[in-house]
Structure formats: C-alpha cells, structure tokens
Design an enzyme around this catalytic site. Structure first.
Site, mmCIF file in Angstrom:
data_model
loop_
_atom_site.group_PDB
_atom_site.id
_atom_site.type_symbol
_atom_site.label_atom_id
_atom_site.label_comp_id
_atom_site.label_asym_id
_atom_site.label_seq_id
_atom_site.Cartn_x
_atom_site.Cartn_y
_atom_site.Cartn_z
ATOM 1 N N HIS A 135 19.185 42.663 58.635
ATOM 2 C CA HIS A 135 18.575 42.458 57.317
ATOM 3 C C HIS A 135 17.290 41.643 57.401
ATOM 4 C CE1 HIS A 135 17.882 40.507 53.416
ATOM 5 N NE2 HIS A 135 18.378 41.620 52.906
ATOM 6 N N HIS A 190 27.945 47.261 50.532
ATOM 7 C CA HIS A 190 26.653 46.658 50.858
ATOM 8 C C HIS A 190 26.653 46.112 52.289
ATOM 9 C CE1 HIS A 190 23.606 43.243 49.852
ATOM 10 N NE2 HIS A 190 22.930 44.374 50.007
#
Ligand code: G3P
Ligand code: MG
Length: 248
Positions: free
Chosen positions: A57, A15
């Site tokens: 992100h 991730h």
C-alpha cells in the site's frame, strides 16, 4: 450507455486482501477472505526496482514489513526477503510480501475475483499502469472473469487502457469530482469507486442512472452498509469481514 462487459461486482469486497483481520496485501489476508466466504478482494499493486508487480500500500515498506525504505528502490529479490506478517502479530510472522503472480495463482485456484488497485510509486504513473495491466492480462489469460483495474491516478488508468483495453477499469476517488461523467467516458470505465463518506444519495442515483457500477470504500459499519446498498450502491469494500457477512 456502457458498451463494455460489466464486471460481476459482489456485494462485498475484502479490502487489501483480508481487511484488518490479517496483514494487509498478503496471501494470509486472501485466505482470511476465503474463510469468511468472500468472493472478491481488493489489493494494492506497484512496481519493484526491477519492474516486478507486487503488493504494497505505502510508498515505503516500513509500516507493513520488518524492512525500511522506499519500495521502488528495492528489487523483488530484496522485497521477497522481508517479513510482511510479523507486524500484525506472531501468528503471521514470516508471511511473504507477494508478487501479483503469487496472488493471481491463489485467486484463480480459489475462484476469487480480484480488484487490482494500481498504486504507483511517485513519478511512475504511466509505467506502473502499463506494466500492471500487461501482467494482469498475461496472468488471467483464459480466465472466466478478468481482474478489475482501478486507480486514483488518471495517468495510470490511461496507460492501462492503452496497453490492455479489454481489461475492465474503475476510476477511484475520495470525493467524486464534478466532471465524473467525462472522466468515466474518457477512460471507458465500467465503474466508479469512491469513499463512502463523501457520497450522497442523489450522486449515487445519478451514477447508477448513467449506467455505471458503483463501489464504496472502506465501509466497516453495518448501518452504513445497509444505507449505501439502499441508495443503489453495488458493492462495498470493507476491512471488517467479521461484521459484514458474505451472503450466498
Ligand atoms: O480501492 C479502494 C481503497 O483501497 C482505496 O484506498 O488507501 O486503502 O488503497 P486505499
Ligand atoms: Mg487500495
């Protein structure tokens, strides 16, 4: 049912590059993935003010760099000046905030598969989907395995599909919507990616029976990993490369 070539999902996907073991969405993270024997990673990609595809992100640079403010207000030259590693500890100080091109070069050199999550800044869904897809197709031209594009934003996936129909796509969601079949069919997706907390065994079996691949995020507990794999889940996106060892 599927006419598109399936993406070769490994059982484990790191991730945001290297999970929580390194600063997220940096090349240092990808290096951590390689060190742990991972064959695939996920990262979040958006557009700078001058339309360069880069990794981040959040909507702002505050949490994961030494800068401040909205990412989409900054040019790539400005973003390149930021330290994207120091927040994670001195060992990572000076780590760059990478472009998608930087990460493509690293992944291609290491034979690492990449899941590009299209993570548009507010109001830039169509443009981000289109430009990320075009840049991904250009960077991976001639590669044995193309990158997989995923997004929570249907508008971004639609734009990616229109721009580069041959790149494999996955619909990303927290909770699986009731009309998942219609969404996957309309976007011609190879897979569904969902939050593992909302998945049930019947839903997992149904998605697999419909011919789609299934990935769960963010799975950090080995007991959850075993249960999900037993339900037929193909792939787990994890922060804990140290707890979920890559096999083979
Ligand atoms: O792509 C799976 C996962 O990355 C989605 O959540 O917020 O970590 O991008 P997030
Ligand atoms: Mg993501």
């Amino acid at each position: 049912q599927q006419n598109k070539q399936a993406w070769p999902y490994p059982e484990l996907v790191a991730h945001r590059g290297g999970g929580t073991l390194a600063p997220e969405n940096t090349v240092a993270g990808f290096r951590e993935g390689i060190r742990y024997g991972y064959r695939a990673a996920e990262c979040d990609v958006k557009l700078s003010a001058d339309k360069v595809c880069f990794l981040l992100h959040d909507d702002t640079v505050d949490r994961t760099s030494n800068g401040q403010g909205a990412a989409q207000g900054k040019t790539m030259a400005e973003l390149s000046q930021l330290d994207a590693g120091g927040w994670k500890g001195g060992a990572f100080a000076g780590e760059a905030l990478p472009t998608l091109a930087n990460v493509a070069a690293y992944c291609l050199a290491q034979d690492m598969l990449l899941n590009i999550e299209i993570k548009p800044c507010p109001g830039r869904f169509e443009e981000t989907g289109r430009l990320v897809a075009q840049e991904a197709a250009r960077l991976w031209a001639g590669a044995a395995v193309p990158p997989l594009l995923s997004s929570f934003e249907i508008e971004a996936l639609r734009a990616a599909q229109a721009a580069e129909p041959a790149l494999p796509r996955a619909f990303l969601c927290e909770e699986i919507p009731a009309d998942w079949r219609a969404i996957l069919a309309e976007l011609d997706c190879v897979a569904l990616h969902c939050d593992h907390k909302t998945l049930t065994e019947p839903l997992a079996r149904g998605i697999k029976a419909a011919g789609y691949q299934l990935l769960c995020y963010t799975v950090n507990d080995p007991a959850d990993a075993r249960r999900l794999l037993a339900w037929g889940v193909d792939s787990l996106c994890t922060d804990r490369l140290d707890l979920l060892p890559a096999r083979g």
